[in-house]
Design a protein around this motif. Structure first.
Motif, short mmCIF file in Angstrom:
data_model
loop_
_atom_site.label_atom_id
_atom_site.label_comp_id
_atom_site.label_asym_id
_atom_site.label_seq_id
_atom_site.Cartn_x
_atom_site.Cartn_y
_atom_site.Cartn_z
N LEU A 91 0.82 -1.21 0.00
CA LEU A 91 0.00 0.00 0.00
C LEU A 91 0.85 1.26 0.00
CD1 LEU A 91 -2.81 -1.11 2.45
CD2 LEU A 91 -3.00 -0.74 -0.01
N LEU A 92 1.97 1.23 0.70
CA LEU A 92 2.88 2.38 0.71
C LEU A 92 3.46 2.62 -0.68
CD1 LEU A 92 4.18 4.51 2.53
CD2 LEU A 92 6.00 2.88 2.99
N GLY A 93 3.83 1.56 -1.37
CA GLY A 93 4.33 1.70 -2.74
C GLY A 93 3.31 2.29 -3.68
N LEU A 94 2.07 1.83 -3.56
CA LEU A 94 1.00 2.37 -4.39
C LEU A 94 0.73 3.83 -4.04
CD1 LEU A 94 -0.92 1.52 -6.63
CD2 LEU A 94 -2.55 0.84 -4.89
N ALA A 95 0.79 4.18 -2.77
CA ALA A 95 0.59 5.56 -2.35
C ALA A 95 1.70 6.47 -2.88
CB ALA A 95 0.52 5.65 -0.83
N ILE A 96 2.93 5.99 -2.84
CA ILE A 96 4.05 6.79 -3.34
C ILE A 96 3.90 7.04 -4.84
CG2 ILE A 96 6.53 6.69 -3.83
CD1 ILE A 96 6.83 5.43 -1.02
N CYS A 97 3.50 6.02 -5.59
CA CYS A 97 3.27 6.21 -7.03
C CYS A 97 2.16 7.22 -7.28
CB CYS A 97 2.92 4.88 -7.68
SG CYS A 97 4.33 3.79 -7.91
N THR A 98 1.13 7.19 -6.46
CA THR A 98 0.03 8.15 -6.61
C THR A 98 0.50 9.57 -6.32
OG1 THR A 98 -1.53 6.43 -5.96
CG2 THR A 98 -2.30 8.70 -5.85
N VAL A 99 1.31 9.73 -5.29
CA VAL A 99 1.85 11.06 -4.97
C VAL A 99 2.72 11.57 -6.11
CG1 VAL A 99 3.47 12.29 -3.46
CG2 VAL A 99 1.71 10.81 -2.48
N PHE A 100 3.55 10.69 -6.69
CA PHE A 100 4.38 11.12 -7.81
C PHE A 100 3.53 11.47 -9.02
CE2 PHE A 100 8.01 8.43 -6.00
CZ PHE A 100 8.55 9.52 -5.37
N LEU A 101 2.43 10.77 -9.21
CA LEU A 101 1.56 11.03 -10.35
C LEU A 101 0.89 12.39 -10.24
CD1 LEU A 101 0.33 9.92 -12.95
CD2 LEU A 101 -1.49 8.93 -11.58
N ILE A 102 0.44 12.77 -9.03
CA ILE A 102 -0.25 14.04 -8.88
C ILE A 102 0.69 15.20 -8.55
CG2 ILE A 102 -2.43 12.97 -8.24
CD1 ILE A 102 -1.86 13.62 -5.33
N SER A 103 1.98 14.92 -8.41
CA SER A 103 2.95 15.96 -8.10
C SER A 103 3.12 16.90 -9.29
CB SER A 103 4.30 15.32 -7.77
OG SER A 103 5.29 16.30 -7.65
N ASP A 104 3.17 18.20 -9.02
CA ASP A 104 3.38 19.16 -10.10
C ASP A 104 4.84 19.19 -10.56
OD1 ASP A 104 4.36 20.31 -7.78
OD2 ASP A 104 3.72 22.33 -8.31
N ARG A 105 5.72 18.57 -9.81
CA ARG A 105 7.13 18.51 -10.20
C ARG A 105 7.42 17.31 -11.09
NH1 ARG A 105 10.07 18.52 -4.67
NH2 ARG A 105 8.33 17.15 -4.24
N PHE A 106 6.43 16.49 -11.34
CA PHE A 106 6.61 15.27 -12.11
C PHE A 106 6.30 15.54 -13.57
CE2 PHE A 106 5.35 10.92 -13.36
CZ PHE A 106 6.50 10.28 -13.00
N ASN A 107 7.18 15.17 -14.48
CA ASN A 107 7.02 15.44 -15.90
C ASN A 107 6.05 14.44 -16.52
OD1 ASN A 107 7.26 16.21 -18.54
ND2 ASN A 107 9.38 15.53 -18.77
N THR A 108 4.80 14.84 -16.64
CA THR A 108 3.80 13.93 -17.21
C THR A 108 3.71 14.06 -18.73
OG1 THR A 108 2.09 15.58 -16.77
CG2 THR A 108 2.39 13.86 -15.12
N ALA A 109 4.51 14.91 -19.32
CA ALA A 109 4.51 15.05 -20.77
C ALA A 109 5.35 13.97 -21.45
CB ALA A 109 5.03 16.42 -21.17
N SER A 110 6.26 13.37 -20.71
CA SER A 110 7.13 12.35 -21.27
C SER A 110 6.42 10.99 -21.31
CB SER A 110 8.40 12.25 -20.42
OG SER A 110 9.15 11.12 -20.79
N LYS A 111 6.34 10.41 -22.50
CA LYS A 111 5.69 9.10 -22.64
C LYS A 111 6.47 8.01 -21.92
CE LYS A 111 3.40 10.10 -26.97
NZ LYS A 111 3.24 9.76 -28.38
N GLU A 112 7.79 8.12 -21.93
CA GLU A 112 8.63 7.13 -21.25
C GLU A 112 8.40 7.17 -19.74
OE1 GLU A 112 13.33 6.35 -20.33
OE2 GLU A 112 12.79 7.39 -22.17
N THR A 113 8.31 8.36 -19.19
CA THR A 113 8.07 8.51 -17.75
C THR A 113 6.70 7.96 -17.36
OG1 THR A 113 9.48 10.46 -17.73
CG2 THR A 113 8.01 10.16 -15.87
N ILE A 114 5.69 8.25 -18.14
CA ILE A 114 4.35 7.74 -17.87
C ILE A 114 4.32 6.22 -17.99
CG2 ILE A 114 1.97 7.70 -18.73
CD1 ILE A 114 2.71 10.17 -17.11
N LEU A 115 5.03 5.66 -18.95
CA LEU A 115 5.09 4.19 -19.09
C LEU A 115 5.76 3.57 -17.87
CD1 LEU A 115 4.64 1.66 -20.83
CD2 LEU A 115 6.91 2.08 -21.80
N GLN A 116 6.85 4.17 -17.41
CA GLN A 116 7.53 3.65 -16.23
C GLN A 116 6.63 3.73 -15.00
OE1 GLN A 116 11.06 6.02 -16.01
NE2 GLN A 116 12.06 4.95 -17.70
#
Length: 92
Positions: A11-36
């Motif tokens: 659950l902690l791992g899933l929560a961390i991924c969720t935080v990274f997904l909604i973070s404004d510092r996370f580059n969501t424009a990169s297809k490679e980053t979104i795939l990872q």
């Protein structure tokens, strides 16, 4: 105690991924980053499912260590992406 620790790690791992997904510092424009990120979320969803009481999976210390290692790799992987994103924002 081991099943509880396994469930918390998943659950902690899933929560961390969720935080990274909604973070404004996370580059969501990169297809490679979104795939990872999608692959990490898929891994954590499977691990959460395996930690459910309805699962026939019997956790042990080795599975707990494997989940902890996976969590460390997950955080280390996204830490590098966030650091590089922050450096790019502050570059002139």
């Amino acid at each position: 105690m081991i099943p509880l620790i396994n469930a918390i790690l998943a659950l902690l791992g899933l929560a961390i991924c969720t935080v990274f997904l909604i973070s404004d510092r996370f580059n969501t424009a990169s297809k490679e980053t979104i795939l990872q990120l999608s692959l990490w979320i898929t891994v954590w969803i499977f691990l959460v499912e395996a930690a459910l009481p309805s699962s026939s999976f019997e956790p042990s210390w080795s599975t707990t260590i494997a989940r902890a290692t996976c969590l460390l790799l997950n955080v280390w992987h996204f830490k590098q992406l966030i650091i590089s994103r922050c450096k790019n924002k502050h570059a002139p």
